[in-house]
Design a protein around this motif. Structure first.
Motif, PDB file in Angstrom:
ATOM      1  N   LEU A   1      -2.615   3.239   4.500  1.00  0.00           N
ATOM      2  CA  LEU A   1      -2.291   1.869   5.184  1.00  0.00           C
ATOM      3  C   LEU A   1      -3.374   1.608   6.236  1.00  0.00           C
ATOM      4  CD1 LEU A   1      -0.171  -0.457   5.257  1.00  0.00           C
ATOM      5  CD2 LEU A   1       1.047   0.893   7.378  1.00  0.00           C
ATOM      6  N   GLY A   2      -3.843   2.590   6.984  1.00  0.00           N
ATOM      7  CA  GLY A   2      -4.930   2.480   7.946  1.00  0.00           C
ATOM      8  C   GLY A   2      -6.152   1.987   7.203  1.00  0.00           C
ATOM      9  N   ARG A   3      -6.529   2.826   6.247  1.00  0.00           N
ATOM     10  CA  ARG A   3      -7.745   2.605   5.355  1.00  0.00           C
ATOM     11  C   ARG A   3      -7.938   1.031   4.822  1.00  0.00           C
ATOM     12  NH1 ARG A   3      -7.657   5.225  -0.315  1.00  0.00           N
ATOM     13  NH2 ARG A   3      -6.238   3.638  -0.472  1.00  0.00           N
ATOM     14  N   ASP A   4      -6.645   0.735   4.036  1.00  0.00           N
ATOM     15  CA  ASP A   4      -6.785  -0.495   3.292  1.00  0.00           C
ATOM     16  C   ASP A   4      -6.581  -1.930   4.218  1.00  0.00           C
ATOM     17  OD1 ASP A   4      -6.602   1.080   1.002  1.00  0.00           O
ATOM     18  OD2 ASP A   4      -4.354   0.555   0.645  1.00  0.00           O
ATOM     19  N   SER A   5      -5.662  -1.710   5.182  1.00  0.00           N
ATOM     20  CA  SER A   5      -5.347  -3.095   5.995  1.00  0.00           C
ATOM     21  C   SER A   5      -6.184  -2.963   7.111  1.00  0.00           C
ATOM     22  CB  SER A   5      -4.000  -3.111   6.434  1.00  0.00           C
ATOM     23  OG  SER A   5      -3.725  -1.971   7.281  1.00  0.00           O
TER      24      SER A   5
END
Length: 412
Positions: free
Chosen positions: A272-276
């Motif tokens: 989630l941190g990587r994508d968003s």
């Protein structure tokens, strides 16, 4: 780093280098307001963003202001400052001195290698994270090799300058595709986000830095011009647009995203941190930088009566940067929300479509009127969202306070 940790003062100090780097990107595009100039500016921004993201991940693993990390970060700051200074020569070497493209590529490689070495040292008790760092080294080194190939292209090729330029730009694109795509390809298994509060605050601060660059562009655009009512009006309208973009991120979005990230765990949280954040915040920052370029052009139109009449329309890439910057920023928001909350913000979809429809209209309006129209749309979007989602907004902020304590400040 533990859950609940926040951004350190040294990380804020570290970001000051990126403030200067962003102003350099805007100046690079302003000095060559062509498709080539915009593409080059976006490529440099994407590379700077990747450097910044690397140290955001590191700062979420180990405190930036303690021990050896502090000393290494000072060295990284110095190297990144050289990168920023060299941005005007990142593609084309100026006569005399060292080779600008080679210095740029070398300093970039040093920044990335120092990051991996420091991160590997910080992860000495985490075998999974160390394995992931070794995997990440491959696309990083491949991307750096392509940048060096681009920097040395004129020395190896005897083709026309246009051909060399096209090859150099293509190598830059390929370098970024390899680096960005490589990190996505190795997956999220092994990455760690230890503090959701630190992670969201860190990215919120870089949004503020980018918005600050848009304000700097307003001032720089009229530095040598006498103050006038059109300049005052354009400045106020530009501030209104910037404030609306700030509101769009910090009033609700940043709070909701932090709650989602706080509730996620392990690999799901890392993904989630990587994508968003690592990926989907780039179009937001790029949109703000394009908007800053648009502001710079509008202020030049309304303040310089010798080259432009006040009734002259803002056309071409200047207008595209002005409106397209906001469109790109909002598209980043839509992707951000879709990834985090699996939902669509329809008022923002409508705003994007409206701005696309108004773009040809704005091209026939005086530059100041085009800026006013954009301000009206941006402020109108904020007002519409407050009225439509008032109850949900209050509930969200109450939920944030419940999870983080009465002393927490929503949207920090």
């Amino acid at each position: 780093m533990t859950e609940g940790s926040t951004v350190t003062p040294l990380e804020l100090f570290f970001d000051l280098v990126f403030v200067y780097a962003l102003t350099q990107v805007t100046a690079l595009m302003a000095d060559d307001l062509t498709g080539r100039g915009l593409l080059r500016g976006v490529l440099v921004l994407a590379l700077l963003w990747w450097c910044w993201c690397c140290y955001a991940w590191l700062g979420n693993t180990v405190r930036a202001d303690e021990g050896l990390v502090r000393v290494v970060l000072f060295a990284v700051m110095a190297t990144m400052f050289v990168v920023a200074v060299t941005i005007p020569e990142a593609f084309d070497d100026l006569p005399g001195g060292l080779s600008g493209p080679v210095v740029f590529a070398t300093c970039y490689l040093v920044v990335r290698v120092l990051h991996l070495v420091l991160y590997f040292f910080a992860a000495r008790a985490d075998a999974g994270l160390r394995r992931q760092l070794l995997r990440a080294a491959l696309p990083m080194l491949a991307g750096a090799l392509l940048l060096f190939s681009a920097a040395l292209a004129p020395q190896r090729l005897t083709d026309s300058p246009q051909h060399v330029e096209a090859i150099r730009t293509a190598l830059w694109v390929l370098a970024l595709v390899v680096d960005y795509g490589g990190i996505m390809a190795i997956g999220s298994q092994g990455w760690r986000i230890f503090s959701a509060a630190h992670w969201t605050e860190r990215h919120g601060l870089i949004i503020i830095i980018a918005l600050g660059e848009s304000l700097v562009a307003i001032g720089v655009g009229v530095t040598a011009l006498p103050i006038s009512w059109p300049i005052i009006a354009a400045s106020v309208l530009a501030i209104a647009i910037t404030a609306a973009l700030w509101w769009a991120y910090f009033d609700v979005v940043s709070i909701a995203a932090e709650l989602v990230l706080h509730r996620a765990e392990g690999t799901a949280r890392a993904a989630l941190g990587r994508d968003s954040y690592t990926y989907l915040h780039l179009p937001m920052v790029a949109g703000i930088i394009l908007l800053a370029l648009g502001f710079k052009k509008v202020l030049a139109y309304v303040g310089d009566g010798t080259e432009h009449e006040l009734s002259a329309p803002l056309h071409g890439l200047g207008l595209l940067a002005l409106y397209g910057g906001v469109i790109l920023y909002l598209l980043g928001h839509l992707g951000f929300r879709l990834r985090n909350m699996r939902s669509v913000n329809w008022p923002r979809v409508a705003t994007v479509l409206l701005l696309v429809a108004l773009l040809p209209v704005a091209g026939h309006l005086p530059a100041l009127a085009a800026l006013g129209l954009l301000a009206a749309v941006c402020v109108g979007m904020v007002v519409a969202e407050v009225r439509l989602f008032g109850a949900a907004r209050r509930e969200l902020r109450d939920s944030f306070l419940a999870e983080h304590g009465a002393g927490a400040a929503p949207g920090h």
